[in-house]
Motif scaffolding. Structure first.
Motif, short mmCIF file in Angstrom:
data_model
loop_
_atom_site.label_atom_id
_atom_site.label_comp_id
_atom_site.label_asym_id
_atom_site.label_seq_id
_atom_site.Cartn_x
_atom_site.Cartn_y
_atom_site.Cartn_z
N UNK A 52 0.64 -1.23 -0.08
CA UNK A 52 -0.03 0.10 -0.09
C UNK A 52 0.88 1.12 -0.07
N UNK A 53 1.89 1.35 0.87
CA UNK A 53 2.74 2.47 0.86
C UNK A 53 3.32 2.44 -0.31
N UNK A 54 4.01 1.47 -0.98
CA UNK A 54 4.57 1.65 -2.29
C UNK A 54 3.80 2.02 -3.29
N UNK A 55 2.58 1.57 -3.63
CA UNK A 55 1.56 2.08 -4.66
C UNK A 55 1.14 3.46 -4.23
N UNK A 56 1.06 4.18 -3.18
CA UNK A 56 0.66 5.41 -2.76
C UNK A 56 1.99 6.33 -3.40
N UNK A 57 3.17 5.74 -2.81
CA UNK A 57 4.35 6.58 -3.18
C UNK A 57 4.73 6.83 -4.73
N UNK A 58 4.40 5.75 -5.32
CA UNK A 58 4.71 5.72 -6.71
C UNK A 58 3.67 6.20 -7.72
N UNK A 59 2.32 6.28 -7.30
CA UNK A 59 1.37 7.00 -8.12
C UNK A 59 0.71 8.44 -7.70
N UNK A 60 1.06 8.84 -6.52
CA UNK A 60 0.57 10.14 -6.08
C UNK A 60 1.36 11.15 -6.75
N UNK A 61 0.71 12.02 -7.47
CA UNK A 61 1.39 13.34 -8.20
C UNK A 61 2.33 14.16 -7.46
N UNK B 286 1.52 16.50 -4.06
CA UNK B 286 -0.06 15.91 -3.66
C UNK B 286 0.20 14.90 -2.43
N UNK B 287 -0.74 14.55 -1.58
CA UNK B 287 -0.75 13.32 -0.61
C UNK B 287 -1.70 12.52 -1.40
N UNK B 288 -1.43 11.37 -0.65
CA UNK B 288 -2.13 10.28 -0.91
C UNK B 288 -2.57 9.27 0.27
N UNK B 289 -3.78 8.81 0.18
CA UNK B 289 -4.03 7.90 1.48
C UNK B 289 -4.92 6.37 0.75
N UNK B 290 -4.83 5.41 1.57
CA UNK B 290 -5.32 4.34 1.25
C UNK B 290 -5.82 3.44 2.43
N UNK B 291 -7.07 3.01 2.19
CA UNK B 291 -7.73 2.10 3.21
C UNK B 291 -8.08 0.65 2.36
N UNK B 292 -7.84 -0.33 3.12
CA UNK B 292 -7.95 -1.57 2.65
C UNK B 292 -8.86 -2.44 3.56
N UNK C 238 -10.06 1.76 -0.74
CA UNK C 238 -10.18 3.01 -1.34
C UNK C 238 -9.13 3.74 -1.33
N UNK C 239 -8.95 4.65 -2.30
CA UNK C 239 -7.78 5.47 -2.62
C UNK C 239 -8.15 7.11 -2.70
N UNK C 240 -7.53 7.78 -2.16
CA UNK C 240 -7.67 9.20 -2.22
C UNK C 240 -6.47 9.88 -2.79
N UNK D 169 -7.35 7.82 -13.16
CA UNK D 169 -5.62 7.71 -13.48
C UNK D 169 -5.15 7.24 -12.29
N UNK D 170 -4.54 8.43 -11.51
CA UNK D 170 -3.49 7.95 -10.42
C UNK D 170 -4.12 7.20 -9.27
N UNK D 171 -5.32 7.44 -8.95
CA UNK D 171 -6.05 6.55 -7.77
C UNK D 171 -6.25 5.47 -8.16
N UNK D 172 -7.03 5.19 -9.43
CA UNK D 172 -7.28 3.84 -10.10
C UNK D 172 -6.01 2.95 -10.12
N UNK D 173 -4.87 3.78 -10.98
CA UNK D 173 -3.82 3.04 -10.75
C UNK D 173 -2.92 2.43 -9.60
#
Length: 723
Positions: free
Chosen positions: A320-329, A332-338, A569-571, A587-591
């Motif tokens: 999760x951390x890797x996916x947020x770091x790799x895709x967040x513009x 910007x900030x990114x968040x994920x809950x699974x 969920x991704x924001x 785009x980025x959140x779906x990726x």
């Protein structure tokens, strides 16, 4: 006469000789000072003796000193039992004097108090040398505390550098030496001294830095631990390996000079020591910041060390951390809950970097979800009688002065509900919300776990109300669970250090939020959004259902979806709510969703979604005359304006619901629409739909036109192009 004169002369000489032997003024002062000094020393010794005696009598017993600790220790474990975090001081296992390796005792004495076995708590020689060094050097007295003094300070005093504290430290050290043996004092010291990183005692330090008990310490490891006492933060091997190794080599040299180890033992390679590899705690802290405060509710007040067993999956958290770091513009900030199908939080990332900012955007931040909110609009429509195949029209519409526009600016005309949802047609969502009622949509969102304030402006159908990411993820998880309620949780159980269970999570009572056919229809729509619509970037080679969301001016990007029982969920967006160029939910959140979910579901078999609609009889029956039978089979509106389901039994409470254990007569598989009184919302179905459902003659009695409520206009900046 001569004899008499000679006697007088002899007496005078004797007097002169005696007078010559009497001391002068200086001599008298010396004698006085000596006398007073002796008296003061005796009084001082008496005072110190009484102070030491009083302190010794006031000291706790040895068993009491062993049992005391400074604060509660909390060890947090992942779902597989691995330790992911330790908060508060850690004391490890208590080692008796005979259990402590001799090399550990020798290392500590060599570097901290070489005359430990020869002094009585205070080292006069060491103190005199420190004073001499200060007088001939920089004027600063170096550290002179013995092991006994350090123990007294650690247990009873603070670390203030004052004369008063130093005097009390000395008295307490003498008292400790009076009451306890050297072996007992050394045992207390080695089990209580602070080694940094929250580790108190050699066993805790050994487990923290070397992953094994202190009873297994080697010469090099003992030297590293002994070297930490001087400056735990500076010489910590987890902070600066080179500093820790250099300090350990100094300890080995001192041990060799004092004859406590041999030359071969002193030449060990400290660089070859295997240090414990600590798992990254960056993103994990977002999870623990959310989960651990719940202990105040789950547990009675306790200060004993506890272990918290959580739902977090270490591998998924890294993914999760890797996916947020790799895709967040950038910027910007990114968040994920699974979460799993039962609500267990598997991974939680509250931002791009916890060290930079600990604000939890997954559980605390309130942001607009954009078109991801359409989940509730279409749930309300499906419950009101729509099916994915029903025809709708994508056309310009104005509701209470508000005219929504589609993302591309164009209109596609007639299409089915599935296509309208897949391509996130704003005009269709607005028409549906207007038909079922905006209050009904708000009520549906409340039903699915949205706890924040919900607007009832027409624009609310496009996600103008701010929500928490974890709440939106919970709502989608309930759809994945076929309409059953889902309660997010992160703590499975809590135990003491002795293994006693203080808390064990029990499965909560499940609540049916919507009928099966509504959940199936919603899953159908969500699956279409990923297969052919705006969420195509979320495809992972197996069935996926989800929805994108993008707010006006690209301030927020959303994607929430599920596959194989896992809902994520991704924001993404900026904390200052400024626009992010090119940010769209598809785009980025779906990726990021796809990158994480490929890892998350790799060990789970693909699951085909159940999208076959088993509609109730009243919705499937094509013959309007079917309802011209028993009046009990009719829908009707009571005097309070409430929609009453056919065949409902009036219970003794007068609320129209059957008493628990009773079965309502009438056709089977008829699910009551939502209570219109809930949240003050209007009826779930439109007047036109009620006419058709009750078998009215539409040609002769058309429904009255909807009288729009006088709602205030939405504030400037309300989303109108969400997708």
């Amino acid at each position: 006469m001569a004899k008499r004169g000679s006697r007088r002369q002899a007496a005078q000489k004797a007097r002169k000789a005696a007078a010559g032997k009497q001391p002068g003024t200086f001599g008298r002062w010396v004698r006085r000072i000596a006398l007073w000094g002796t008296a003061i020393a005796v009084l001082g010794a008496l005072f110190v003796g009484l102070a030491v005696l009083f302190a010794a009598r006031s000291l706790p017993s040895y068993s009491q000193l062993k049992a005391t600790q400074n604060a509660q220790t909390i060890v947090v474990r992942a779902r597989d039992g691995t330790e992911i975090l330790e908060l508060g001081p850690s004391f490890g296992e208590w080692l008796d004097h005979d259990e402590i390796p001799q090399v550990m005792k020798d290392a500590m004495i060599s570097v901290e108090d070489r005359r430990y076995y020869s002094h009585f708590g205070v080292d006069p020689y060491g103190l005199a040398r420190a004073v001499y060094t200060a007088a001939t050097g920089n004027g600063r007295i170096s550290a002179t505390s013995t092991i006994t003094q350090q123990l007294a300070r650690n247990i009873f005093l603070n670390s203030n550098r004052t004369v008063d504290r130093k005097l009390r430290e000395g008295v307490l050290a003498l008292a400790l030496e009076t009451k306890f043996s050297k072996e007992q004092i050394l045992e207390l010291y080695l089990n209580k001294v602070y080694f940094g990183g929250g580790a108190y005692g050699i066993d805790s330090a050994s487990r923290k830095f070397f992953s094994h008990p202190a009873s297994e310490l080697t010469v090099a490891e003992a030297a590293i631990i002994a070297g930490l006492v001087k400056a735990p933060s500076r010489y910590s091997p987890t902070a600066d390996v080179d500093a820790a190794v250099g300090r350990a080599k100094t300890v080995l040299r001192l041990m060799r000079e004092q004859g406590r180890i041999t030359a071969s033992q002193a030449s060990v390679d400290v660089d070859a020591v295997n240090l414990k590899q600590e798992a990254g705690q960056n993103s994990v802290r977002y999870f623990t910041d959310w989960a651990l405060p719940q202990l105040d509710i789950l547990l009675p007040e306790t200060f004993e060390p506890i272990t918290v067993w959580t739902t977090l999956d270490v591998g998924m958290q890294r993914a999760a951390q890797t996916s947020i770091e790799a895709n967040t513009p950038n910027g910007a900030q990114g968040a994920l809950v699974s979460m799993d199908r039962d609500g267990a939080i598997l991974a939680l990332v509250g931002g791009s970097d916890y060290v930079e900012t600990s604000f939890n955007r997954a559980t605390t931040a309130l942001r607009q979800p954009g078109s991801a909110w359409k989940l509730f609009v279409y749930l309300a429509a499906l419950e009101a009688g729509y099916t994915p195949e029903d025809r709708v029209v994508d056309t310009p519409v104005t509701i209470d002065g508000w005219s929504p526009r589609n993302s591309g600016g164009g209109y596609s005309g007639e299409m089915n509900l599935r296509t309208a949802f897949a391509y996130s047609k704003n005009t269709v969502a607005a028409q549906l919300g207007n038909e079922v009622g905006f209050g009904t949509v708000a009520s549906m969102a409340r039903r699915f776990g949205i706890t924040t304030e919900i607007s009832t402006f027409p624009a609310m159908v496009l996600g103008s109300s701010e929500v928490r990411l974890i709440d939106m993820t919970r709502a989608f998880a309930a759809v994945s669970a076929k309409g059953m309620s889902v309660e997010p949780y992160g703590i499975v159980k809590v135990t003491t250090s002795d293994g006693e269970t203080l808390y064990q999570r029990e499965k909560p009572r499940e609540v049916k939020l919507v009928p099966d056919y509504v959940a199936a229809g919603m899953t159908d729509l969500l699956q279409a959004a990923v297969a052919t619509g705006t969420g195509r970037a979320a495809q992972i080679g197996r069935p996926v259902a989800g929805k994108t969301g993008t707010t006006s001016s690209n301030k927020d990007g959303y994607f929430v979806g599920f596959s194989s029982g896992i809902t994520t969920g991704v924001w993404m967006g900026r904390d200052d709510n400024r626009a992010v160029g090119g940010l769209q939910g598809g785009r980025a959140p779906a990726q990021a969703f796809a990158a994480f979910m490929r890892f998350a579901v790799k060990d789970r078999p693909p699951e085909k979604f159940e999208t076959d609609l088993q509609l109730p009889e009243w919705q499937l029956e094509p013959d309007d005359e079917f309802y011209f039978g028993d009046p009990d089979d009719y829908y009707y509106i009571d005097e309070q304006g409430n929609l009453i389901e056919p065949g409902r039994v009036e219970g003794p409470r007068g609320d129209g619901f059957p008493v628990e254990g009773e079965t309502a007569p009438g056709p089977a598989n008829r699910t009551p629409p939502p209570d219109p009184a809930r949240d003050g919302a209007p009826q779930a179905a439109s007047d036109d739909f009620l006419e058709r459902a009750t078998g009215g003659d539409n040609e002769q009695r058309s429904p009255p036109p909807r009288q729009p409520a006088q709602r205030p206009q939405p504030p400037p900046g309300t989303n109108s192009q969400n997708r």
